[in-house]
Design a protein around this motif. Structure first.
Motif, PDB file in Angstrom:
ATOM      1  N   PHE A 158       0.809  -1.224   0.000  1.00 27.73           N
ATOM      2  CA  PHE A 158       0.000   0.000   0.000  1.00 27.73           C
ATOM      3  C   PHE A 158       0.845   1.278   0.000  1.00 27.73           C
ATOM      4  CE2 PHE A 158      -3.126  -3.054   1.818  1.00 27.73           C
ATOM      5  CZ  PHE A 158      -4.034  -2.993   0.768  1.00 27.73           C
ATOM      6  N   ALA A 159       2.124   1.138  -0.249  1.00 26.12           N
ATOM      7  CA  ALA A 159       2.996   2.316  -0.276  1.00 26.12           C
ATOM      8  C   ALA A 159       2.615   3.211  -1.454  1.00 26.12           C
ATOM      9  CB  ALA A 159       4.443   1.853  -0.408  1.00 26.12           C
ATOM     10  N   PRO A 160       2.835   4.507  -1.399  1.00 24.13           N
ATOM     11  CA  PRO A 160       3.404   5.221  -0.260  1.00 24.13           C
ATOM     12  C   PRO A 160       2.369   5.445   0.843  1.00 24.13           C
ATOM     13  CG  PRO A 160       2.922   6.756  -2.050  1.00 24.13           C
ATOM     14  CD  PRO A 160       2.574   5.393  -2.557  1.00 24.13           C
ATOM     15  N   LEU A 161       2.809   5.216   2.074  1.00 23.38           N
ATOM     16  CA  LEU A 161       1.927   5.433   3.228  1.00 23.38           C
ATOM     17  C   LEU A 161       1.889   6.932   3.550  1.00 23.38           C
ATOM     18  CD1 LEU A 161       3.003   2.358   5.377  1.00 23.38           C
ATOM     19  CD2 LEU A 161       0.995   2.576   3.914  1.00 23.38           C
ATOM     20  N   VAL A 162       1.074   7.287   4.553  1.00 22.43           N
ATOM     21  CA  VAL A 162       0.925   8.702   4.915  1.00 22.43           C
ATOM     22  C   VAL A 162       2.149   9.124   5.745  1.00 22.43           C
ATOM     23  CG1 VAL A 162      -0.525  10.318   6.219  1.00 22.43           C
ATOM     24  CG2 VAL A 162      -1.588   8.456   4.929  1.00 22.43           C
ATOM     25  N   PRO A 163       2.782  10.227   5.396  1.00 24.05           N
ATOM     26  CA  PRO A 163       3.935  10.645   6.200  1.00 24.05           C
ATOM     27  C   PRO A 163       3.505  11.108   7.598  1.00 24.05           C
ATOM     28  CG  PRO A 163       3.723  11.973   4.180  1.00 24.05           C
ATOM     29  CD  PRO A 163       2.497  11.132   4.279  1.00 24.05           C
ATOM     30  N   GLY A 164       4.467  11.110   8.535  1.00 24.72           N
ATOM     31  CA  GLY A 164       4.185  11.701   9.848  1.00 24.72           C
ATOM     32  C   GLY A 164       3.813  10.714  10.935  1.00 24.72           C
ATOM     33  N   PHE A 165       4.304   9.473  10.846  1.00 25.02           N
ATOM     34  CA  PHE A 165       4.068   8.508  11.933  1.00 25.02           C
ATOM     35  C   PHE A 165       5.396   7.881  12.337  1.00 25.02           C
ATOM     36  CE2 PHE A 165       0.008   8.943   9.894  1.00 25.02           C
ATOM     37  CZ  PHE A 165      -0.883   8.987  10.966  1.00 25.02           C
ATOM     38  N   ALA A 166       5.577   7.673  13.641  1.00 23.63           N
ATOM     39  CA  ALA A 166       6.793   7.021  14.147  1.00 23.63           C
ATOM     40  C   ALA A 166       6.346   5.931  15.112  1.00 23.63           C
ATOM     41  CB  ALA A 166       7.676   8.051  14.851  1.00 23.63           C
ATOM     42  N   TYR A 167       7.055   4.805  15.108  1.00 23.95           N
ATOM     43  CA  TYR A 167       6.589   3.613  15.822  1.00 23.95           C
ATOM     44  C   TYR A 167       7.437   3.315  17.056  1.00 23.95           C
ATOM     45  CZ  TYR A 167       4.315   3.328  11.360  1.00 23.95           C
ATOM     46  OH  TYR A 167       3.582   3.650  10.244  1.00 23.95           O
ATOM     47  N   ALA A 168       6.816   3.383  18.215  1.00 30.45           N
ATOM     48  CA  ALA A 168       7.518   3.085  19.468  1.00 30.45           C
ATOM     49  C   ALA A 168       7.110   1.689  19.941  1.00 30.45           C
ATOM     50  CB  ALA A 168       7.141   4.132  20.515  1.00 30.45           C
ATOM     51  N   ASP A 169       7.787   1.194  20.979  1.00 27.69           N
ATOM     52  CA  ASP A 169       7.434  -0.109  21.555  1.00 27.69           C
ATOM     53  C   ASP A 169       6.366   0.094  22.621  1.00 27.69           C
ATOM     54  OD1 ASP A 169       9.301  -1.672  20.091  1.00 27.69           O
ATOM     55  OD2 ASP A 169      10.896  -0.808  21.326  1.00 27.69           O
ATOM     56  N   PHE A 170       5.353  -0.748  22.569  1.00 25.12           N
ATOM     57  CA  PHE A 170       4.248  -0.676  23.543  1.00 25.12           C
ATOM     58  C   PHE A 170       4.791  -0.981  24.934  1.00 25.12           C
ATOM     59  CE2 PHE A 170       0.204  -2.599  25.299  1.00 25.12           C
ATOM     60  CZ  PHE A 170      -0.574  -1.455  25.202  1.00 25.12           C
ATOM     61  N   ASN A 171       4.295  -0.273  25.920  1.00 21.10           N
ATOM     62  CA  ASN A 171       4.715  -0.440  27.324  1.00 21.10           C
ATOM     63  C   ASN A 171       6.185  -0.101  27.555  1.00 21.10           C
ATOM     64  OD1 ASN A 171       2.328  -1.007  28.681  1.00 21.10           O
ATOM     65  ND2 ASN A 171       2.424  -3.207  28.254  1.00 21.10           N
ATOM     66  N   ASP A 172       6.756   0.764  26.703  1.00 23.17           N
ATOM     67  CA  ASP A 172       8.166   1.142  26.853  1.00 23.17           C
ATOM     68  C   ASP A 172       8.299   2.665  26.675  1.00 23.17           C
ATOM     69  OD1 ASP A 172      10.850   1.666  26.635  1.00 23.17           O
ATOM     70  OD2 ASP A 172      11.260   0.082  25.167  1.00 23.17           O
TER      71      ASP A 172
END
Ligand SMILES: Cc1ncc(COP(=O)(O)O)c(C=O)c1O
Length: 397
Positions: A158-172
């Motif tokens: 499905f690229a290109p995805l929407v810019p402006g998201f960053a992925y962190a680790d849950f519970n961290d």
């Protein structure tokens, strides 16, 4: 038509977006549901955490029927009486400021994402547009909600995805702090990750997110699309944690199976939207909100929520007692429970179905238990007995 016929015709004409079972469900009452061959099941899927009062609840039927005699639809260019009533109830219960109605969980999250961007834009802080989200999360299938979803398998192709998201680790919390920069606008999190495996947030994690957002001026968004509307034993799961977000999104159970979503926002982010900024033709439609009011008037009662907590404990105790060596963990809150198995559960769920129990996975190894919130102890006991038998029959890989 029977199951086989409906499967054949359905496969010919309905788009192939679901790996469907060869069953058509045609009728339901309470926590029981029947397929087109007349076979009865105990329903522990509930339309995937949607049917909070089971099937064909007379109070919801009455609300829908009465509204259908008055007015089905007008536009949000006009005030809609049941929408106003429901907005007031949700705002007063949540302590947030205003409600925006839409039709699904993905749309509620889209609305939240758009509102955050517009909020900073209106403050002259256009640079702040980025949202920290979490690995293993699920926020929906529209492009921005899909991008917010921290599971690469849903992004593929499905690229290109929407810019402006960053992925962190849950519970961290440290992984969140490491991602914050001068473009960060918000943090978006499910208090209980649903599709990602029924994983509740640690209380320190949500408290820490609140603190970070306060310190840095970020908007805290809780996606309660799956865990809201009483599922955790509290109307909003954030009430269980005692951590109030700036925005909360809801859908699934909000109208007990009538399609509806809502975003509730606090007094700061709500200034992001002005007339023309966002809209939905069907959002907050008279039929949906009439049923939503009936759901709220039942599920929002403290004695009902106490019963959900008691039922959740009962189900948890019964599942705990199984102590099968193939169950590695039991997680969840209220009537949103997950049993992690030591192998892919596909065969196990099929045996359950054959024995008359509908259960769904949350990821490949977690068996999810999301029954109606008014399920009886007898039905829970029956379901656990069927599950125990199915476990005995489930072949080792
Ligand atoms: C936490 C969460 N957010 C959003 C969604 C998307 O909701 P919908 O399918 O109504 O768009 C889901 C659906 O499973 C969900 O569990």
């Amino acid at each position: 038509m029977n199951n086989a016929e409906l499967t054949a015709v359905g496969s010919e004409y309905v788009m192939n977006t679901y790996a469907r079972y060869p069953l058509a469900l045609v009728r339901g009452k309470g926590s029981k549901i029947w397929d087109a061959d007349g076979k009865e099941y105990l329903d522990f899927i509930g339309g995937i955490a949607v049917c909070v009062l089971g099937h064909s609840d007379q109070r919801l039927n009455k609300a829908l029927q009465e509204q259908s005699e008055k007015l089905w639809h007008c536009s949000n260019l006009f005030w809609i009486e049941p929408q106003i009533e429901l907005a007031k109830k949700l705002v007063q219960n949540s302590g947030l400021s205003k409600a925006f109605f839409c039709n699904s969980g993905a749309e509620a999250n889209e609305a939240a994402i758009k509102m955050v961007r517009k909020y900073f834009y209106r403050r002259g802080d256009q640079k702040r547009h980025s949202i920290i989200v979490f690995k293993n999360s699920f926020h929906g299938r529209t492009m921005a909600a899909l991008t917010a979803t921290g599971q690469p398998k849903y992004h593929e192709g499905f690229a290109p995805l929407v810019p402006g998201f960053a992925y962190a680790d849950f519970n961290d919390l440290n992984s969140v702090k490491a991602l914050i920069n001068d473009e960060t606008a918000a943090v978006m999190v499910e208090p209980i990750q649903g599709e990602g495996g029924v994983t509740p947030a640690d209380i320190e994690f949500l408290q820490g997110l609140r603190q970070i957002c306060d310190q840095k001026g970020l908007v805290l968004i809780f996606d309660e699309v799956q865990c809201g509307i009483g599922r955790s034993g509290h109307f909003f799961t954030f009430q269980k944690y005692g951590v109030k977000p700036d925005i909360v999104t809801l859908a699934k159970g909000i109208a007990g199976g009538f399609p509806m979503g809502v975003m509730l926002a606090g007094e700061l982010p709500v200034t992001g939207f002005e007339p023309g900024d966002h809209a939905s033709t069907f959002g907050g439609n008279p039929l949906g909100t009439a049923v939503g009011n009936a759901v709220f008037d039942i599920v929002g009662q403290e004695d009902f929520l106490q019963q959900v907590r008691d039922k959740g404990k009962y189900l948890q105790n019964n599942l705990q007692a199984l102590k099968d060596k193939r169950i590695t963990e039991l997680r969840g809150l209220g009537l949103m429970l997950g049993l992690e198995m030591n192998a892919n559960h596909t065969g196990l769920l099929e045996i359950c179905r054959r024995k008359g129990l509908l259960l769904i996975g949350a990821g490949p190894k977690v068996v999810r238990w999301v029954p109606a919130l008014n399920i009886s102890e007898t039905e829970m006991k029956q379901a656990v007995e069927i599950f125990a038998e199915a476990l005995d029959e489930w072949p080792e890989d």
